[in-house]
Design a protein around this motif. Sequence first.
Motif, PDB file in Angstrom:
ATOM      1  N   GLY A  63       0.815  -1.210   0.000  1.00 56.29           N
ATOM      2  CA  GLY A  63       0.000   0.000   0.000  1.00 56.29           C
ATOM      3  C   GLY A  63       0.850   1.262   0.000  1.00 56.29           C
ATOM      4  N   LEU A  64       1.958   1.245   0.738  1.00 61.02           N
ATOM      5  CA  LEU A  64       2.851   2.409   0.731  1.00 61.02           C
ATOM      6  C   LEU A  64       3.536   2.558  -0.621  1.00 61.02           C
ATOM      7  CD1 LEU A  64       4.367   2.306   4.328  1.00 61.02           C
ATOM      8  CD2 LEU A  64       2.650   3.880   3.412  1.00 61.02           C
ATOM      9  N   LEU A  65       3.844   1.453  -1.277  1.00 65.99           N
ATOM     10  CA  LEU A  65       4.410   1.552  -2.632  1.00 65.99           C
ATOM     11  C   LEU A  65       3.383   2.137  -3.596  1.00 65.99           C
ATOM     12  CD1 LEU A  65       6.548  -1.696  -2.985  1.00 65.99           C
ATOM     13  CD2 LEU A  65       7.322   0.658  -2.625  1.00 65.99           C
ATOM     14  N   ALA A  66       2.122   1.757  -3.439  1.00 69.26           N
ATOM     15  CA  ALA A  66       1.071   2.351  -4.280  1.00 69.26           C
ATOM     16  C   ALA A  66       0.982   3.854  -4.016  1.00 69.26           C
ATOM     17  CB  ALA A  66      -0.269   1.661  -4.017  1.00 69.26           C
ATOM     18  N   LYS A  67       1.123   4.256  -2.764  1.00 61.60           N
ATOM     19  CA  LYS A  67       1.146   5.685  -2.421  1.00 61.60           C
ATOM     20  C   LYS A  67       2.296   6.378  -3.144  1.00 61.60           C
ATOM     21  CE  LYS A  67       1.906   8.742   1.570  1.00 61.60           C
ATOM     22  NZ  LYS A  67       2.052   8.769   3.036  1.00 61.60           N
ATOM     23  N   LEU A  68       3.454   5.742  -3.156  1.00 63.19           N
ATOM     24  CA  LEU A  68       4.613   6.292  -3.845  1.00 63.19           C
ATOM     25  C   LEU A  68       4.303   6.510  -5.328  1.00 63.19           C
ATOM     26  CD1 LEU A  68       8.260   5.177  -3.399  1.00 63.19           C
ATOM     27  CD2 LEU A  68       7.309   5.352  -5.666  1.00 63.19           C
ATOM     28  N   SER A  69       3.639   5.556  -5.948  1.00 58.33           N
ATOM     29  CA  SER A  69       3.286   5.684  -7.364  1.00 58.33           C
ATOM     30  C   SER A  69       2.314   6.839  -7.586  1.00 58.33           C
ATOM     31  CB  SER A  69       2.671   4.387  -7.887  1.00 58.33           C
ATOM     32  OG  SER A  69       2.268   4.556  -9.228  1.00 58.33           O
ATOM     33  N   ILE A  70       1.323   6.956  -6.727  1.00 53.14           N
ATOM     34  CA  ILE A  70       0.340   8.040  -6.850  1.00 53.14           C
ATOM     35  C   ILE A  70       1.033   9.392  -6.741  1.00 53.14           C
ATOM     36  CG2 ILE A  70      -1.614   9.147  -5.689  1.00 53.14           C
ATOM     37  CD1 ILE A  70      -2.526   6.193  -4.980  1.00 53.14           C
ATOM     38  N   LEU A  71       1.916   9.537  -5.767  1.00 52.50           N
ATOM     39  CA  LEU A  71       2.643  10.797  -5.593  1.00 52.50           C
ATOM     40  C   LEU A  71       3.552  11.073  -6.786  1.00 52.50           C
ATOM     41  CD1 LEU A  71       3.540  10.622  -1.791  1.00 52.50           C
ATOM     42  CD2 LEU A  71       1.932  12.194  -2.900  1.00 52.50           C
ATOM     43  N   SER A  72       4.172  10.043  -7.314  1.00 48.48           N
ATOM     44  CA  SER A  72       5.047  10.213  -8.476  1.00 48.48           C
ATOM     45  C   SER A  72       4.271  10.714  -9.687  1.00 48.48           C
ATOM     46  CB  SER A  72       5.742   8.888  -8.801  1.00 48.48           C
ATOM     47  OG  SER A  72       6.586   9.026  -9.914  1.00 48.48           O
ATOM     48  N   ARG A  73       3.092  10.149  -9.896  1.00 47.07           N
ATOM     49  CA  ARG A  73       2.262  10.611 -11.019  1.00 47.07           C
ATOM     50  C   ARG A  73       1.784  12.040 -10.795  1.00 47.07           C
ATOM     51  NH1 ARG A  73      -2.251   6.389 -11.975  1.00 47.07           N
ATOM     52  NH2 ARG A  73      -2.069   6.321  -9.741  1.00 47.07           N
ATOM     53  N   GLN A  74       1.414  12.377  -9.557  1.00 45.71           N
ATOM     54  CA  GLN A  74       0.928  13.726  -9.258  1.00 45.71           C
ATOM     55  C   GLN A  74       2.032  14.773  -9.379  1.00 45.71           C
ATOM     56  OE1 GLN A  74      -0.702  13.309  -5.308  1.00 45.71           O
ATOM     57  NE2 GLN A  74      -2.704  12.649  -6.060  1.00 45.71           N
ATOM     58  N   LYS A  75       3.220  14.463  -8.872  1.00 42.08           N
ATOM     59  CA  LYS A  75       4.275  15.465  -8.788  1.00 42.08           C
ATOM     60  C   LYS A  75       5.183  15.502 -10.009  1.00 42.08           C
ATOM     61  CE  LYS A  75       4.197  15.642  -3.823  1.00 42.08           C
ATOM     62  NZ  LYS A  75       3.814  16.960  -3.455  1.00 42.08           N
ATOM     63  N   ALA A  76       5.333  14.370 -10.703  1.00 42.47           N
ATOM     64  CA  ALA A  76       6.272  14.342 -11.830  1.00 42.47           C
ATOM     65  C   ALA A  76       5.642  13.805 -13.118  1.00 42.47           C
ATOM     66  CB  ALA A  76       7.499  13.503 -11.466  1.00 42.47           C
ATOM     67  N   GLY A  77       4.416  13.299 -13.029  1.00 38.31           N
ATOM     68  CA  GLY A  77       3.751  12.781 -14.220  1.00 38.31           C
ATOM     69  C   GLY A  77       4.367  11.503 -14.755  1.00 38.31           C
ATOM     70  N   LEU A  78       5.002  10.722 -13.882  1.00 39.76           N
ATOM     71  CA  LEU A  78       5.615   9.483 -14.362  1.00 39.76           C
ATOM     72  C   LEU A  78       5.334   8.322 -13.428  1.00 39.76           C
ATOM     73  CD1 LEU A  78       8.459   8.806 -12.605  1.00 39.76           C
ATOM     74  CD2 LEU A  78       9.123  10.881 -13.772  1.00 39.76           C
ATOM     75  N   LEU A  79       5.436   7.120 -13.993  1.00 41.17           N
ATOM     76  CA  LEU A  79       5.271   5.900 -13.214  1.00 41.17           C
ATOM     77  C   LEU A  79       6.641   5.448 -12.717  1.00 41.17           C
ATOM     78  CD1 LEU A  79       2.835   3.774 -15.414  1.00 41.17           C
ATOM     79  CD2 LEU A  79       2.284   5.187 -13.433  1.00 41.17           C
ATOM     80  N   PRO A  80       6.759   5.107 -11.436  1.00 35.01           N
ATOM     81  CA  PRO A  80       8.015   4.555 -10.942  1.00 35.01           C
ATOM     82  C   PRO A  80       8.250   3.168 -11.550  1.00 35.01           C
ATOM     83  CG  PRO A  80       6.552   5.154  -9.132  1.00 35.01           C
ATOM     84  CD  PRO A  80       5.772   5.255 -10.388  1.00 35.01           C
ATOM     85  N   THR A  81       9.482   2.704 -11.444  1.00 35.74           N
ATOM     86  CA  THR A  81       9.859   1.387 -11.951  1.00 35.74           C
ATOM     87  C   THR A  81      10.040   0.429 -10.788  1.00 35.74           C
ATOM     88  OG1 THR A  81      10.946   2.335 -13.879  1.00 35.74           O
ATOM     89  CG2 THR A  81      11.628   0.116 -13.237  1.00 35.74           C
TER      90      THR A  81
END
Length: 160
Positions: A63-81
């Motif tokens: 769930g925290l990794l999913a949070k990281l992905s959501i924040l990455s999309r919001q702040k940088a417009g990209l999906l983490p790897t």
Amino acid sequence: MSTGRIQFAEQDGTFVLKFVGEVRLTLCSALDATIERIFTSMNFSTVVIDLTETRSIDSTTLGLLAKLSILSRQKAGLLPTVVTTHEDITRLLQSMGFDQVFNIVGRPVPRPEALSDLPTQDQCEDVVKAKVLEAHKILMGLNDSNREAFRDLVNALEHQ
């Protein structure tokens, strides 16, 4: 006691989190603090999560990794790897819907040499419960299967 650890490094705006062993709830406070640190960094460009040495990972950590992905999309417009070379971990990520919110690759990628362990953080029971609740609500938001799988747990945590 958890036999896992999370390591962290940053190089030229690329943030790397390496999960080693059995990654469980006991590491979540440090992970959550690191996620916040990543997204307040002025030189953020991408995040790589290395799961090549992960034996198991619990739902709160997911769930925290999913949070990281959501924040990455919001702040940088990209999906983490996410890098995973173990079929069981890959299957778990796909069953949780992570293929929709991460770039999942099946081969190791270059990473900084200087990874350091995240420091342990002691948290009171209420703080830990709040992190568990937040993480599972995020997972529930990824797909219907997760919503069904975690509904009872979330309800129980909300009514404690």
